[in-house]
Design a protein around this motif. Structure first.
Motif: not given
Ligand code: ARG
Length: 268
Positions: A32, A99, A102, A232-234, A236-239
């Motif tokens: 990733s 990980g 993503d 998405v991973k908890k 990971n707001k940007e993504l």
């Protein structure tokens, strides 16, 4: 004894084949956060590709389906590269946590339970459970599964598993859990189970592609609506924001409808 060894060898061979198959499907890992040749960030997208028409491996050994196309379109819109990773449903959520991936897109129903361990995009697809039985079966509603003491196949850890476990009891010997929906459908065909409960579009797709299977479907209004989300991973707001923004654009500019039509025909 001899028969047993024979069976064991067949299983080992099958396992070896599966292992080789998986190896070829997983394109070379950049891990990733890697960079594609054009400098775009490459995101590893996890899925259990045994879920046609959402994600499956086609005759040319390529990952394909509605989810695959949608994710590619999102990536293009949001400006990142994607690399798909085919895993089993049972480890799929784990790959996000550790990980290895993503993003997950895999016909995943958004549930409160799952929201505790991952974050979901806005819903991109509405679904519900659908019952599949053999053509001659006398099943008209979900409650029959309990009332008629039927054996039921589900994909392990799916929302169907949850719903059937609620009806029959989690440890009921009448629930048979399979790694994939097609495995459960095959068990239904050969009489290992009386019923399969799974996501509607996937059951319908299986029946369409296996016209000789002598199966039919039974709807029940009591099944709640389910909504698929991209995970998405908890945190990971940007993504997540990028994915939601791209999804919105694709819905507005007709791309989503085009993909929908490609796999499901005209929306009504
Ligand atoms: N929608 C159901 C769930 O979230 C089933 C999803 C199974 N997806 C798959 N690719 N096998 O539990």
């Amino acid at each position: 004894m001899r028969l047993r060894y024979g069976t064991l060898i067949v299983w080992l061979l099958a396992l070896a084949l599966v292992a080789v198959g998986c190896g070829t499907q997983q394109t070379a890992q950049t891990g990733s956060g890697g960079e594609a040749a054009d400098g775009k960030k490459t995101l590893v997208v996890g899925m259990d590709a045994s879920f046609a028409p959402f994600e499956y491996v086609d005759a040319n050994n390529q990952l394909t389906g509605f989810d695959v196309d949608l994710m590619k379109a999102i990536a293009k819109e949001a400006g990142f590269a994607v690399q798909f990773k085919n895993t089993s449903w049972e480890v799929l959520f784990l790959t996000l946590q550790n990980g290895e991936t993503d993003v997950l897109i895999s016909g995943i129903t958004i549930t409160d339970e799952r929201k505790k361990t991952m974050d979901f995009s806005e819903p991109y697809f509405e679904a519900a459970q659908l019952i599949a039985v053999r053509e001659d079966a006398n099943v008209t509603q979900f409650a029959d599964l309990k009332d008629k003491n039927l054996t039921v196949g589900v994909q392990t850890g799916s929302t169907a598993d949850t719903i059937v476990s609620e009806l029959l009891g989690k440890t009921s010997p009448n629930i048979k859990r399979y790694e994939t929906v097609p495995n459960a459908m095959q068990a239904l065909q050969i009489g290992d189970v009386d019923v399969v409960v799974a996501d509607n579009a996937v059951v319908q797709n299986y029946l369409k592609n296996n016209p000789d299977a002598k199966l039919k479907t039974v709807e029940d209004e009591a099944f709640p609506k389910e909504y698929y989300g991209i995970a998405v991973k908890k945190g990971n707001k940007e993504l997540l924001d990028k994915i939601n923004k791209a999804l919105k654009t694709l819905k507005e500019n007709g791309t989503y409808d085009r993909l929908y039509e490609k796999y499901f025909g005209k929306a009504n």
